[in-house]
Design an enzyme around this catalytic site. Structure first.
Site, mmCIF file in Angstrom:
data_model
loop_
_atom_site.group_PDB
_atom_site.id
_atom_site.type_symbol
_atom_site.label_atom_id
_atom_site.label_comp_id
_atom_site.label_asym_id
_atom_site.label_seq_id
_atom_site.Cartn_x
_atom_site.Cartn_y
_atom_site.Cartn_z
ATOM 1 N N LYS A 1 0.804 -1.235 0.000
ATOM 2 C CA LYS A 1 0.000 0.000 0.000
ATOM 3 C C LYS A 1 0.837 1.285 0.000
ATOM 4 O O LYS A 1 0.412 2.291 -0.559
ATOM 5 C CB LYS A 1 -0.937 0.031 1.221
ATOM 6 C CG LYS A 1 -2.113 -0.917 1.102
ATOM 7 C CD LYS A 1 -3.047 -0.740 2.303
ATOM 8 C CE LYS A 1 -4.116 -1.795 2.328
ATOM 9 N NZ LYS A 1 -5.102 -1.587 3.387
ATOM 10 N N ASN B 1 -4.892 2.214 -1.594
ATOM 11 C CA ASN B 1 -5.481 0.862 -1.655
ATOM 12 C C ASN B 1 -6.321 0.675 -2.923
ATOM 13 O O ASN B 1 -6.892 -0.390 -3.122
ATOM 14 C CB ASN B 1 -6.319 0.558 -0.403
ATOM 15 C CG ASN B 1 -7.699 1.172 -0.476
ATOM 16 O OD1 ASN B 1 -7.875 2.246 -1.052
ATOM 17 N ND2 ASN B 1 -8.689 0.491 0.089
ATOM 18 N N ASP C 1 -9.857 2.978 2.459
ATOM 19 C CA ASP C 1 -9.885 2.332 3.788
ATOM 20 C C ASP C 1 -10.515 3.254 4.827
ATOM 21 O O ASP C 1 -11.309 2.823 5.667
ATOM 22 C CB ASP C 1 -8.465 1.965 4.242
ATOM 23 C CG ASP C 1 -7.942 0.708 3.560
ATOM 24 O OD1 ASP C 1 -8.760 -0.164 3.210
ATOM 25 O OD2 ASP C 1 -6.719 0.600 3.377
ATOM 26 N N GLY D 1 -0.794 1.685 13.415
ATOM 27 C CA GLY D 1 -0.258 1.183 12.140
ATOM 28 C C GLY D 1 -0.984 1.807 10.958
ATOM 29 O O GLY D 1 -1.621 2.864 11.074
ATOM 30 N N ILE E 1 -11.555 -3.820 13.908
ATOM 31 C CA ILE E 1 -11.376 -3.937 12.455
ATOM 32 C C ILE E 1 -10.885 -5.330 12.058
ATOM 33 O O ILE E 1 -10.863 -5.662 10.888
ATOM 34 C CB ILE E 1 -10.505 -2.816 11.854
ATOM 35 C CG1 ILE E 1 -9.028 -3.012 12.150
ATOM 36 C CG2 ILE E 1 -10.963 -1.446 12.315
ATOM 37 C CD1 ILE E 1 -8.162 -2.172 11.214
HETATM 38 N N1 NAP Z 1 -11.591 -4.572 8.314
HETATM 39 C C1 NAP Z 1 -10.799 -4.079 7.394
HETATM 40 O O1 NAP Z 1 -11.235 -3.627 6.323
HETATM 41 C C2 NAP Z 1 -9.317 -4.024 7.643
HETATM 42 C C3 NAP Z 1 -8.513 -3.175 6.843
HETATM 43 C C4 NAP Z 1 -7.136 -3.126 7.110
HETATM 44 C C5 NAP Z 1 -6.589 -3.922 8.123
HETATM 45 N N2 NAP Z 1 -7.408 -4.747 8.850
HETATM 46 C C6 NAP Z 1 -6.845 -5.560 9.958
HETATM 47 O O2 NAP Z 1 -6.288 -4.635 10.887
HETATM 48 C C7 NAP Z 1 -5.174 -5.205 11.547
HETATM 49 C C8 NAP Z 1 -4.012 -4.222 11.539
HETATM 50 O O3 NAP Z 1 -3.610 -3.935 10.221
HETATM 51 P P1 NAP Z 1 -2.531 -2.778 9.904
HETATM 52 O O4 NAP Z 1 -2.295 -2.837 8.437
HETATM 53 O O5 NAP Z 1 -2.909 -1.502 10.524
HETATM 54 O O6 NAP Z 1 -1.223 -3.373 10.650
HETATM 55 P P2 NAP Z 1 0.135 -2.637 11.045
HETATM 56 O O7 NAP Z 1 0.372 -1.437 10.186
HETATM 57 O O8 NAP Z 1 1.165 -3.716 11.102
HETATM 58 O O9 NAP Z 1 -0.132 -2.100 12.561
HETATM 59 C C9 NAP Z 1 -0.366 -2.993 13.595
HETATM 60 C C10 NAP Z 1 -0.608 -2.224 14.907
HETATM 61 O O10 NAP Z 1 -1.024 -3.184 15.890
HETATM 62 C C11 NAP Z 1 -0.140 -3.122 17.006
HETATM 63 N N3 NAP Z 1 0.049 -4.481 17.511
HETATM 64 C C12 NAP Z 1 0.425 -5.574 16.818
HETATM 65 N N4 NAP Z 1 0.482 -6.660 17.618
HETATM 66 C C13 NAP Z 1 0.143 -6.226 18.860
HETATM 67 C C14 NAP Z 1 0.003 -6.866 20.109
HETATM 68 N N5 NAP Z 1 0.253 -8.191 20.258
HETATM 69 N N6 NAP Z 1 -0.384 -6.130 21.179
HETATM 70 C C15 NAP Z 1 -0.614 -4.798 21.051
HETATM 71 N N7 NAP Z 1 -0.520 -4.136 19.880
HETATM 72 C C16 NAP Z 1 -0.138 -4.840 18.785
HETATM 73 C C17 NAP Z 1 1.149 -2.521 16.490
HETATM 74 O O11 NAP Z 1 1.807 -1.906 17.585
HETATM 75 P P3 NAP Z 1 3.368 -1.502 17.532
HETATM 76 O O12 NAP Z 1 3.415 -0.141 16.880
HETATM 77 O O13 NAP Z 1 3.771 -1.492 18.954
HETATM 78 O O14 NAP Z 1 4.062 -2.565 16.721
HETATM 79 C C18 NAP Z 1 0.616 -1.516 15.453
HETATM 80 O O15 NAP Z 1 0.222 -0.322 16.066
HETATM 81 C C19 NAP Z 1 -4.928 -6.533 10.835
HETATM 82 O O16 NAP Z 1 -5.490 -7.546 11.626
HETATM 83 C C20 NAP Z 1 -5.673 -6.416 9.526
HETATM 84 O O17 NAP Z 1 -6.130 -7.668 9.056
HETATM 85 C C21 NAP Z 1 -8.762 -4.795 8.644
#
Ligand code: NAP
Length: 274
Positions: free
Chosen positions: A71, A92, A107, A132, A217
Site C-alpha cells: 500500500k 489501496n 480504507d 499502524g 477492524i
Molecule cells: N476490516 C478491514 O477492512 C481491515 C482493513 C485493514 C486492516 N485490517 C486488519 O487490521 C489489523 C491491523 O492492520 P494494519 O495494516 O494496521 O497493521 P500494522 O500497520 O502492522 O499495525 C499494527 C498495529 O497493531 C499493534 N500491535 C500488533 N500486535 C500487537 C500486540 N500483540 N499487542 C498490542 N498491539 C499490537 C502494532 O503496535 P506496535 O506499533 O507497537 O508494533 C501496530 O500499532 C490486521 O489484523 C488487519 O487484518 C482490517
C-alpha cells in the site's frame, strides 16, 4: 445465456502478497454478476511490484485494489494520487484512466462509514488502539469528521507520531485503565484477537463498559472476543467486516461509476467467510 467472460471482458483485481485469503474477489465478482457487467476481478500474488504496475498499463487492466505489503510502496509507481492518499501515505485503490494510473484510498471511508451507520462522529471522543497503517487511515477520516481522538499503542513513540498528525492525544496501552471513562467510542486496529489467536483481547474487558460503541477492524473471526465482551456490557458493536465491505463498495463505485449492490456484496462476503 451469459457469454462472459469474452474478448471484451474488463479486468480488475487485487495485488498483494499473499492474496490467497482475500475476500475482495468474492465481493466484486458478485457485484459484476448482479449488475450484469462484463468484467472479472482476480487476485494477483505480487512480489515484483513495479513490473505488476507496468502490467496494469500494458494489459489495460481497469482497476486494482492494493493490499499488504504494497500500500505504501505502490505510490512511487503511479502517475497521480489524490490528497487523501497523500495524507494517509497509502494507496489501496488504483483507477486506470486511459493509461494514466490514479491512486486513492478507500480504507478511511470504510471505517468511517461503518461507524456512521451507528453513531454521529462530530465531537465524539474516540480511543483508537494501534498506530499502524489502518489506524492512520481511520484517524485521518475521523479527524475530518470532527471527532476528538486518542491513540493508545504498544509502542508509544508511534502513538505520538500519529496523534500529532490527527491533532489528538496519545498514550501506551496501560494508561487506558485511567482514561477510558472519558471516551465514547473504542476502535481496535491491532491484529490482537485475530485467528489463530482469537482468545486474546487487547484491553481489560472490564473497561469496555465505559464505551457506547466498540468497533474491531479484525474480521476473522467476525465476532472477536473484544466484540463479545463489549456486547455483554451493553455496548453497540461494529465488526471489521463492515469496514471491509464499505471500502470495497467505495472502490466499486469509483471504477464502475454506478451504485454498488451493497446487500448482495455483503451476502457474498458473509457466505464466503462462513
Ligand atoms: N476490516 C478491514 O477492512 C481491515 C482493513 C485493514 C486492516 N485490517 C486488519 O487490521 C489489523 C491491523 O492492520 P494494519 O495494516 O494496521 O497493521 P500494522 O500497520 O502492522 O499495525 C499494527 C498495529 O497493531 C499493534 N500491535 C500488533 N500486535 C500487537 C500486540 N500483540 N499487542 C498490542 N498491539 C499490537 C502494532 O503496535 P506496535 O506499533 O507497537 O508494533 C501496530 O500499532 C490486521 O489484523 C488487519 O487484518 C482490517
Amino acid at each position: 445465456m451469459n457469454m462472459y467472460p469474452n474478448a471484451t471482458t474488463d479486468i480488475y483485481g487485487i495485488v498483494g502478497h499473499p492474496v490467497g485469503h482475500s475476500l475482495s474477489p468474492v465481493m466484486h465478482n458478485s457485484a459484476f454478476r448482479i449488475l450484469k457487467i462484463n468484467a472479472v476481478y482476480l487476485a494477483f500474488d505480487v512480489t515484483n511490484l513495479e513490473a505488476a504496475i507496468n502490467g496494469i498499463k500494458a494489459l489495460g487492466i481497469k482497476g486494482v485494489s492494493v493490499t499488504i505489503p504494497h500500500k505504501q510502496a505502490v505510490i512511487e509507481f503511479l502517475d497521480e494520487i489524490d490528497d487523501m492518499a497523500k495524507r494517509i501515505g497509502a494507496v489501496n485503490t488504483i483507477i486506470n484512466r486511459d493509461g494514466i494510473l490514479f491512486g486513492t484510498n478507500t480504507d478511511w471511508l470504510g471505517g468511517v462509514r461503518a461507524l456512521e451507520e451507528v453513531i454521529e462522529l462530530k465531537d465524539k471522543k474516540i480511543v483508537i488502539i494501534g498506530a499502524g497503517g489502518s489506524a492512520r487511515a481511520i484517524c485521518i477520516g475521523l479527524k475530518d469528521r470532527g471527532a476528538i481522538i486518542h491513540i493508545a499503542n504498544r509502542t508509544v513513540s508511534k502513538a505520538k507520531e500519529l496523534a500529532l498528525l490527527c491533532g489528538g492525544s496519545f498514550s501506551g496501552l496501560k494508561e487506558l485503565d485511567e482514561i477510558s471513562s472519558e471516551f465514547d467510542i473504542l476502535i481496535n486496529t491491532t491484529p490482537v484477537g485475530m485467528y489463530p489467536k482469537h482468545n486474546e483481547i487487547v484491553i481489560d474487558p472490564k473497561l469496555l463498559s465505559n464505551f457506547n460503541v466498540v468497533m474491531d477492524i479484525v474480521y476473522s473471526p467476525v465476532e472477536t472476543l473484544l466484540l463479545k465482551e463489549a456486547r455483554k456490557r451493553g455496548c453497540k458493536t461494529i465488526t471489521g467486516l463492515k469496514m471491509l465491505l464499505y471500502q470495497a463498495i467505495a472502490q466499486f463505485e469509483l471504477w464502475i461509476n454506478q451504485l454498488a449492490p451493497i446487500k448482495e456484496m455483503e451476502k457474498a462476503l458473509l457466505k464466503a467467510i462462513g
